[in-house]
Design an enzyme around this catalytic site. Structure first.
Site, PDB file in Angstrom:
ATOM      1  N   ALA A  50      12.339  33.599  62.462  1.00 12.19           N
ATOM      2  CA  ALA A  50      12.554  33.805  63.898  1.00 12.19           C
ATOM      3  C   ALA A  50      11.991  32.656  64.716  1.00 12.19           C
ATOM      4  CB  ALA A  50      11.941  35.131  64.331  1.00 12.19           C
ATOM      5  N   GLY A  51      12.205  31.436  64.253  1.00 11.72           N
ATOM      6  CA  GLY A  51      11.910  30.282  65.085  1.00 11.72           C
ATOM      7  C   GLY A  51      12.946  30.173  66.190  1.00 11.72           C
ATOM      8  N   ALA A  52      12.889  29.097  66.954  1.00  7.04           N
ATOM      9  CA  ALA A  52      13.776  28.963  68.111  1.00  7.04           C
ATOM     10  C   ALA A  52      15.247  28.994  67.703  1.00  7.04           C
ATOM     11  CB  ALA A  52      13.449  27.673  68.862  1.00  7.04           C
ATOM     12  N   TRP A  53      15.637  28.159  66.751  1.00  7.35           N
ATOM     13  CA  TRP A  53      17.051  28.057  66.385  1.00  7.35           C
ATOM     14  C   TRP A  53      17.509  29.303  65.651  1.00  7.35           C
ATOM     15  CZ3 TRP A  53      21.535  27.475  67.548  1.00  7.35           C
ATOM     16  CH2 TRP A  53      22.557  26.840  66.836  1.00  7.35           C
ATOM     17  N   GLY A  54      16.682  29.844  64.744  1.00  3.03           N
ATOM     18  CA  GLY A  54      17.059  31.059  64.044  1.00  3.03           C
ATOM     19  C   GLY A  54      17.251  32.229  64.987  1.00  3.03           C
ATOM     20  N   LYS A 286      16.318  12.175  60.944  1.00  4.64           N
ATOM     21  CA  LYS A 286      16.102  11.871  62.371  1.00  4.64           C
ATOM     22  C   LYS A 286      14.779  12.438  62.871  1.00  4.64           C
ATOM     23  CE  LYS A 286      17.330  16.186  63.759  1.00  4.64           C
ATOM     24  NZ  LYS A 286      16.552  17.127  64.576  1.00  4.64           N
ATOM     25  N   ARG A 348      11.232  18.985  69.407  1.00  2.00           N
ATOM     26  CA  ARG A 348       9.815  19.289  69.185  1.00  2.00           C
ATOM     27  C   ARG A 348       9.104  18.176  68.422  1.00  2.00           C
ATOM     28  NH1 ARG A 348      10.252  24.497  65.336  1.00  2.00           N
ATOM     29  NH2 ARG A 348      12.043  24.815  66.679  1.00  2.00           N
ATOM     30  N   ASN A 349       9.847  17.397  67.599  1.00  2.00           N
ATOM     31  CA  ASN A 349       9.205  16.318  66.855  1.00  2.00           C
ATOM     32  C   ASN A 349       8.775  15.186  67.788  1.00  2.00           C
ATOM     33  OD1 ASN A 349       9.457  16.849  63.729  1.00  2.00           O
ATOM     34  ND2 ASN A 349      11.343  17.599  64.670  1.00  2.00           N
ATOM     35  N   GLN A 376       8.940  19.739  61.569  1.00  2.00           N
ATOM     36  CA  GLN A 376       9.562  19.399  60.285  1.00  2.00           C
ATOM     37  C   GLN A 376       9.426  17.925  59.931  1.00  2.00           C
ATOM     38  OE1 GLN A 376      10.652  21.521  58.170  1.00  2.00           O
ATOM     39  NE2 GLN A 376      11.876  23.136  59.067  1.00  2.00           N
TER      40      GLN A 376
END
Length: 463
Positions: A50-54, A286, A348-349, A376
């Site tokens: 349940a991270g942002a993209w999930g 990236k 976020r990176n 990541q």
């Protein structure tokens, strides 16, 4: 009074439950037919993590297809027990009260009072609890639709037809090994869509990259034709707010084309491509250079000139690495640059690199950051450095005319490794990596890659 009640009800169901736009039911029926679903047997989709993209991915599906309750069931799994700290609870309360639709929805669901109590410090909220109300802990400022949350992994996956991997790459193998225990008795093979961007390095029997889809395959035995990757140049919160976006779903033709059709929305265009592993690796690459971009931005007070110098150097390194990984790197140039661009702008990176350079974070604090989730790019820096340091992959140095490991031609990657992993350098040293004392034009690195037979199929596990 009637108008007020109807307004509340209308807002409560505004996240996609009463109208069939753009042939949604037909698309759902088509996919159900391909999966052999009988009437009365819902298509079961579960997002793991349940991270942002999930969370956004699950919410997009719920908004689109949740109205067809007899035909599809959409759930999301996350671990229980993660407490929401007081400062986050206070901010969440502000977000709720700034959005009339959200405020009305919570009142209608009799859920508003617990947010009042949490703001006052009289109650502890939990991440799985607020997710049911549509709040992702890593993306508090973007309320989602209410989600069906399951905290028991076995309950979530045992009968799932489609599993969405929303986990960080660093957690994918472990969780899917657990999932495999619950699939021992399965007769049908599930479809898995991985959203993860990250890689692992393996050195035996030859140096090669292991991507999340490969991890899933190794952990579960699910055939690769049933495992797909979805990625693109997008920011999760902006996609949910219906900013125009696109993505590619990559994998075997059997499933990628019908899934592209199923996932496509007017504001979220999904293309399909057969080159799964390479697109997946580029999604991880990236993130490496986004961290450095954040450092440069912070250290130079957002100097456009310095950032453009960094961009020239980092893109030349990415192009160089791409030539090692794929036989036709030109096909990836557009998607890779687009994904890099959006990550540098708002990912976020890049944020993590900025916080390191400003001294607000340090590498010793780890790569899982409260309110942001997993960074990541840190593990990807280590994996790419380890792989490209192998002498078995040596390339000819243009000046010394002798074989060197590929990483020797990637000074930014080397510097990021020494800042983030070995801790030999500080963030200030990223600027020194841009000041090329040898006066090498970044174009020369690209020319080297294009003029030699660099392609190493073994890096992606190909013969």
């Amino acid at each position: 009074m009637v108008g007020s009640i109807m307004g509340i009800v209308r807002n409560a169901y505004s996240n996609g439950s009463v109208q069939n736009f753009n042939g949604l039911e037909e698309k759902l029926d088509d996919l159900r037919g391909l999966l052999g679903k009988a009437d009365g047997d819902p298509l079961r989709i579960v997002s793991i993590g349940a991270g942002a993209w999930g969370s956004v991915f699950a919410a997009l599906l719920q908004d689109s297809y949740g109205q067809f309750r007899d035909k599809v069931q959409i759930r999301i799994w996350r671990r229980p027990g993660r407490a929401v700290d007081r400062a986050t609870a206070e901010h969440l309360f502000e977000v709720i009260n700034s959005r009339e639709d959200v405020l009305r929805r919570l009142i209608w669901r009799c859920a508003y009072l617990k947010y009042v109590e949490a703001r006052l410090g009289d109650r502890t909220l939990y991440a799985d609890e607020i997710l049911k109300d549509g709040f992702c802990l890593n993306m508090i400022d973007t309320p989602l639709c209410p989600l069906k949350v399951v905290t028991n992994l076995q309950e979530a996956v045992w009968d799932a037809d489609i599993v969405v991997n929303g986990l960080p790459s660093t957690e994918t193998r472990e969780i899917f090994e657990d999932i495999n225990k619950y699939w021992k008795e399965r007769i049908t093979v599930p479809i898995i869509i991985s959203l993860a961007k990250g890689i692992e390095a393996a050195l035996e029997p030859v140096p090669h990259i292991i991507t999340p889809t490969k991890m899933i395959h190794q952990a579960t035995g699910v055939p690769m034709e049933n495992i797909l990757y979805l990625g693109g140049p997008n920011i999760a919160s902006e996609i949910y707010n219906k900013e125009y976006a696109n993505a590619r779903i990559c994998g075997a033709e059997k499933w990628r084309k019908p899934l592209a059709k199923f996932l496509r929305q007017p504001h979220f265009i999904v293309w399909d491509n057969s080159d799964l592993i390479t697109h997946e690796v580029m999604g991880g690459l990236k993130n490496v250079y986004a961290i450095g971009a954040g450092m440069v931005a912070a250290l130079t007070n957002e100097s456009a000139t310095s950032k453009s110098v960094y961009f020239a150097h980092c893109t030349s390194e990415m192009i160089f690495i791409t030539h090692l990984l794929t036989e036709e790197p030109e096909k990836l140039a557009g998607p890779l640059l687009a994904d890099t661009y959006v990550t540098l702008l708002k990912g976020r990176n890049a944020w993590y690199g900025q916080m390191l350079a400003k001294g607000q974070l340090s590498p010793d604090m780890g790569d899982s950051i409260s309110g942001k989730g997993m960074i990541q790019g840190v593990s990807a820096v280590e994996a790419f450095f380890e792989l490209l340091s192998q002498t078995s992959l040596s390339v000819l140095h243009p000046e010394d005319n002798k074989p060197v490991a590929p990483v020797e031609l990637c000074p930014i990657l080397k510097t990021l490794y020494k800042i983030l992993i070995s801790r030999e350098l500080t963030t200030q040293d990223i600027l020194q990596a841009l000041r090329d004392e040898n006066l090498n034009d970044p174009r020369e690195r690209i020319a080297i890659a294009q003029s030699h037979a660099f392609y190493r199929p073994s890096l992606l596990g190909k013969p």
